[in-house]
Write an enzyme that holds these catalytic residues in place. Structure first.
Site, mmCIF file in Angstrom:
data_model
loop_
_atom_site.group_PDB
_atom_site.id
_atom_site.type_symbol
_atom_site.label_atom_id
_atom_site.label_comp_id
_atom_site.label_asym_id
_atom_site.label_seq_id
_atom_site.Cartn_x
_atom_site.Cartn_y
_atom_site.Cartn_z
ATOM 1 N N GLY A 36 -5.550 -4.480 -5.192
ATOM 2 C CA GLY A 36 -4.876 -5.157 -4.078
ATOM 3 C C GLY A 36 -5.867 -5.466 -2.972
ATOM 4 C CB VAL B 208 -2.111 -2.560 -10.741
ATOM 5 C CG1 VAL B 208 -3.375 -2.825 -9.967
ATOM 6 C CG2 VAL B 208 -0.873 -2.713 -9.867
ATOM 7 C CE1 TYR C 170 6.050 0.779 -0.700
ATOM 8 C CE2 TYR C 170 7.123 1.903 1.127
ATOM 9 C CZ TYR C 170 5.979 1.379 0.546
ATOM 10 O OH TYR C 170 4.780 1.477 1.204
HETATM 11 N N1 LIG Z 1 1.320 -1.973 5.758
HETATM 12 C C1 LIG Z 1 2.020 -0.881 5.907
HETATM 13 O O1 LIG Z 1 2.669 -0.667 6.956
HETATM 14 C C2 LIG Z 1 2.050 0.167 4.825
HETATM 15 C C3 LIG Z 1 2.706 1.380 5.104
HETATM 16 C C4 LIG Z 1 2.740 2.363 4.122
HETATM 17 C C5 LIG Z 1 2.138 2.164 2.907
HETATM 18 N N2 LIG Z 1 1.528 0.957 2.658
HETATM 19 C C6 LIG Z 1 0.935 0.796 1.340
HETATM 20 O O2 LIG Z 1 -0.380 0.304 1.480
HETATM 21 C C7 LIG Z 1 -0.698 -0.513 0.367
HETATM 22 C C8 LIG Z 1 -1.179 -1.880 0.864
HETATM 23 O O3 LIG Z 1 -0.160 -2.440 1.685
HETATM 24 P P1 LIG Z 1 -0.400 -3.779 2.536
HETATM 25 O O4 LIG Z 1 0.449 -3.666 3.730
HETATM 26 O O5 LIG Z 1 -1.845 -4.028 2.685
HETATM 27 O O6 LIG Z 1 0.280 -4.832 1.551
HETATM 28 P P2 LIG Z 1 0.050 -6.413 1.415
HETATM 29 O O7 LIG Z 1 1.290 -6.964 0.777
HETATM 30 O O8 LIG Z 1 -0.364 -7.013 2.701
HETATM 31 O O9 LIG Z 1 -1.166 -6.518 0.385
HETATM 32 C C9 LIG Z 1 -1.022 -5.993 -0.905
HETATM 33 C C10 LIG Z 1 -2.002 -6.665 -1.858
HETATM 34 O O10 LIG Z 1 -1.696 -6.158 -3.167
HETATM 35 C C11 LIG Z 1 -1.632 -7.265 -4.059
HETATM 36 N N3 LIG Z 1 -0.735 -6.947 -5.175
HETATM 37 C C12 LIG Z 1 0.616 -6.964 -5.184
HETATM 38 N N4 LIG Z 1 1.074 -6.675 -6.413
HETATM 39 C C13 LIG Z 1 -0.014 -6.474 -7.193
HETATM 40 C C14 LIG Z 1 -0.185 -6.154 -8.561
HETATM 41 N N5 LIG Z 1 0.859 -6.000 -9.390
HETATM 42 N N6 LIG Z 1 -1.447 -6.003 -9.022
HETATM 43 C C15 LIG Z 1 -2.524 -6.171 -8.208
HETATM 44 N N7 LIG Z 1 -2.414 -6.499 -6.902
HETATM 45 C C16 LIG Z 1 -1.171 -6.641 -6.407
HETATM 46 C C17 LIG Z 1 -1.121 -8.423 -3.227
HETATM 47 O O11 LIG Z 1 -1.442 -9.685 -3.819
HETATM 48 C C18 LIG Z 1 -1.829 -8.186 -1.909
HETATM 49 O O12 LIG Z 1 -3.095 -8.820 -1.866
HETATM 50 C C19 LIG Z 1 0.568 -0.586 -0.492
HETATM 51 O O13 LIG Z 1 0.480 0.369 -1.527
HETATM 52 C C20 LIG Z 1 1.660 -0.220 0.483
HETATM 53 O O14 LIG Z 1 2.785 0.318 -0.149
HETATM 54 C C21 LIG Z 1 1.479 -0.034 3.581
#
Ligand SMILES: NC(=O)c1ccc[n+]([C@@H]2O[C@H](COP(=O)([O-])OP(=O)(O)OC[C@H]3O[C@@H](n4cnc5c(N)ncnc54)[C@H](O)[C@@H]3O)[C@@H](O)[C@H]2O)c1
Length: 266
Positions: A20, A71, A164
């Site tokens: 990601g 993934v 989630y």
């Molecule tokens: N942003 C937040 O507030 C937050 C809070 C808690 C946890 N998280 C976790 O942090 C991680 C990143 O979150 P983010 O906010 O940067 O998300 P985001 O949606 O901005 O970015 C996620 C990236 O993962 C890629 N992606 C999605 N599905 C995929 C797959 N099947 N295979 C490969 N790549 C894939 C997307 O294309 C994107 O580039 C995630 O696991 C999310 O659950 C985020």
């Protein structure tokens, strides 16, 4: 690049896989590791975004390279890891960042909605972890580190994201299990549980933000850099004795939420 457990390694020759990695938290992690001297293999389903993100870090593709990767797909994951091994050698670190967090009310949720979230967040983390561990075992190496992505939602329930929350609670226990099972290979496995990290302008409404801020003792939302710093720490030798742990990066949200809800006593 075999190293005894506990021996600090220079970042210069190390390779980290960041899933990601095209944007937001994954991109910031890839950027910060790259700036520290790591070679970064950035994987993402978004082909255009990950290609341009990696090219921004290193147009030559020698120290940062993009891989198109879902993934949740077992065959693709095998193929992508083979390609990374051929480009960079055996990876030293894996950041299982790829994840999705759509809202679906429980009673309106389709099976495909459930499967997509669990498939990306939990199955994807398993598939990449297995591929990483197998590569290191087959090479006969000892050492390495994995950081998984949990969430405060894995500890504290919110309406509309039961899939989630279940996936992220699963990540916490998967992390602890991996720390036990991968110990003979010297691989440390930890997780981070970010709280509200603003990565996009349209991520939340102003009202949601204001309500949420009342539950964060630190009185601000998080940044991608807040998360990347903890990930860097967990991958590095300063965290050599940290294993099987999940670190909340939430400004105190999980610690203080119950009290805020209850209010003051007098
Ligand atoms: N942003 C937040 O507030 C937050 C809070 C808690 C946890 N998280 C976790 O942090 C991680 C990143 O979150 P983010 O906010 O940067 O998300 P985001 O949606 O901005 O970015 C996620 C990236 O993962 C890629 N992606 C999605 N599905 C995929 C797959 N099947 N295979 C490969 N790549 C894939 C997307 O294309 C994107 O580039 C995630 O696991 C999310 O659950 C985020």
């Amino acid at each position: 690049m075999s190293r005894p457990i506990g021996e600090a390694a220079s970042a210069a020759a190390r390779t980290a896989i960041v899933t990601g990695g095209a944007r937001s938290l994954g991109l910031e992690i890839a950027r910060e590791l790259h700036a520290e001297g790591w070679q970064v293999a950035m994987t993402d389903v978004d082909a255009d975004a990950v290609t341009s993100a990696a090219a921004d870090l290193d147009p030559s593709g020698k120290s940062a390279k993009a891989y198109i990767h879902d993934v949740s797909d077992a065959d693709q994951t095998e193929a992508v890891f083979e390609a990374i091994l051929s480009d960079f050698g055996i990876p030293d670190a894996l950041v299982n960042n790829a994840g999705i967090y759509p809202d679906h009310a429980l009673l309106d949720m389709e099976v495909r909605d459930w499967d997509r979230v669990i498939g990306t967040n939990l199955r994807g983390t398993f598939l990449c972890t297995r591929a990483f561990g197998r590569a290191r075992r087959e090479a006969g190496l000892v050492g390495g580190a994995i950081v998984n992505f949990a969430s405060t939602a894995g500890y504290s329930a919110r309406v509309g994201v039961s899939h989630y929350s279940a996936s992220k609670a699963g990540i916490v226990m998967f992390t602890k299990s991996c720390a036990q099972e991968l110990a003979p290979l010297g691989i440390r496995v930890n997780a981070v549980a970010p709280g509200l990290i603003l990565v996009r302008d349209d991520q939340i409404t102003p009202e949601y933000r204001d309500n949420y801020l009342q539950m964060i003792p630190r009185a601000r939302t998080g940044t991608a850099s807040d998360v990347a710093g903890v990930v860097r720490f967990l991958l590095g030798s300063d965290a050599d004795y940290v294993n099987g742990e999940c670190i909340a990066i939430d400004g105190g949200f999980l610690a203080g939420r119950a009290l805020v809800r209850a209010g003051t006593r007098s």
